[in-house]
Design an enzyme around this catalytic site. Structure first.
Site, PDB file in Angstrom:
ATOM      1  N   TYR A 179     -33.199  -1.731  35.877  1.00 17.14           N
ATOM      2  CA  TYR A 179     -31.798  -1.939  36.247  1.00 17.14           C
ATOM      3  C   TYR A 179     -30.944  -2.205  35.016  1.00 17.14           C
ATOM      4  CZ  TYR A 179     -27.821  -3.186  39.161  1.00 17.14           C
ATOM      5  OH  TYR A 179     -26.598  -3.197  39.762  1.00 17.14           O
ATOM      6  N   LYS A 219     -28.080   0.385  33.420  1.00 17.34           N
ATOM      7  CA  LYS A 219     -26.669  -0.003  33.360  1.00 17.34           C
ATOM      8  C   LYS A 219     -26.169  -0.082  31.916  1.00 17.34           C
ATOM      9  CE  LYS A 219     -26.217  -0.168  37.798  1.00 17.34           C
ATOM     10  NZ  LYS A 219     -25.525   0.961  38.476  1.00 17.34           N
TER      11      LYS A 219
END
Length: 282
Positions: free
Chosen positions: A193, A197
């Site tokens: 994650y 990002k």
């Protein structure tokens, strides 16, 4: 005498938010904020193409959107990991003026034995790494490669990459702890994650520089935590880290999307706008 070399005048004030006649495409529109992004752009008059691999959920969302914005919504199944799928959708859509790279996999943790452990770095499966990066990061690259290139050829366009506050800070793994589990079995926010990002912000800056002279603006939006029926223990732990003392509500990012996707932000490119209730400033 009129100076023919002067730039064309830009709309000012509220007129700068008008997207009438523009076409926007949103990836991962069946996800948590896809509906909100679509509403944001449709409210400004854009024709909005919502896409997702989950066509069943996408159909339900598109139906709600169509009821709210008749004549402005089109739904298309699309796999962001496939250049052929992206090209097929865009060949039917006509020119895309706005691309919102929203597709991502946000892993949810189950309580069954073993599942929690495999969210941890030392046991994280390579197949999960490959799949999640393919959707969240490679998918944004492929959409930019195909749709952004077409924008550059036309000399105009906007790309908005949806990142996260975890693009600029590390996950606080204490938020995900569960009572009764040994340390080695505690769930964590997976490494993918944060990597995805942060990678989206890097992609944003690269594309902004690459196409700066060809009329394509590229920015990122990094939302903080959005309330989605989380259990109270998690909410309490997270809000203790947020100066404003609460999680975001889903519609609170609409205005930012409207600003970043419209001529209202005509002199902004390569930026990552963090909207997180103040969490990353303390």
């Amino acid at each position: 005498m009129v100076d023919s070399t002067a730039p064309s005048p830009l709309p000012v004030g509220l007129a700068a938010f008008d997207l009438t006649g523009k076409t926007a495409l949103i990836t991962g529109a069946a996800g948590l904020l896809g509906y909100e992004h679509a509403c944001a752009l449709a409210q400004l008059g854009a024709r909005v193409i919502v896409t997702d691999l989950d066509t069943s959920r996408l159909g339900r969302i598109a139906s709600d959107l169509t009821n709210a914005y008749p004549g402005q919504i089109t739904a298309q199944g699309m796999d962001v990991t496939s250049s052929a799928s992206i090209a097929s959708v865009t060949s039917q859509s006509g020119p895309i003026d706005i691309l919102v790279n929203n597709a991502a996999i946000d892993p949810k943790f189950e309580t069954s034995a073993g599942v929690l452990e495999f969210s941890r770095l030392e046991h994280f499966p390579l197949a999960n790494w490959d799949h999640q990066i393919a959707v969240g990061l490679t998918g944004a690259f492929l959409c930019a490669q195909i749709i952004g290139h077409a924008m550059a050829e036309r000399g105009a366009g906007v790309i908005l990459n949806i990142a996260s506050d975890l693009s600029v800070i590390a996950p606080d793994q204490r938020l995900y702890r569960r009572e009764g589990l040994a340390d080695h079995a505690q769930p964590v926010k997976p490494v993918t994650y944060s990597v995805i990002k942060a990678g989206l912000v890097g992609l944003t800056r690269y594309l902004a520089g690459y196409w700066a002279g060809r009329g394509v603006r590229v920015n990122a939006l990094s939302p903080g935590g959005v309330f989605n029926g989380h259990d109270q223990a998690f909410v309490d732990r997270l809000t203790a880290l947020i100066p404003m003392g609460r999680m975001a509500q889903r519609p609170e990012y609409r205005a930012a999307v409207q600003f970043l996707c419209s001529p209202a932000s005509s002199y902004m490119t390569g930026q990552n706008i963090v909207i997180d209730g103040g969490r990353t400033v303390i």
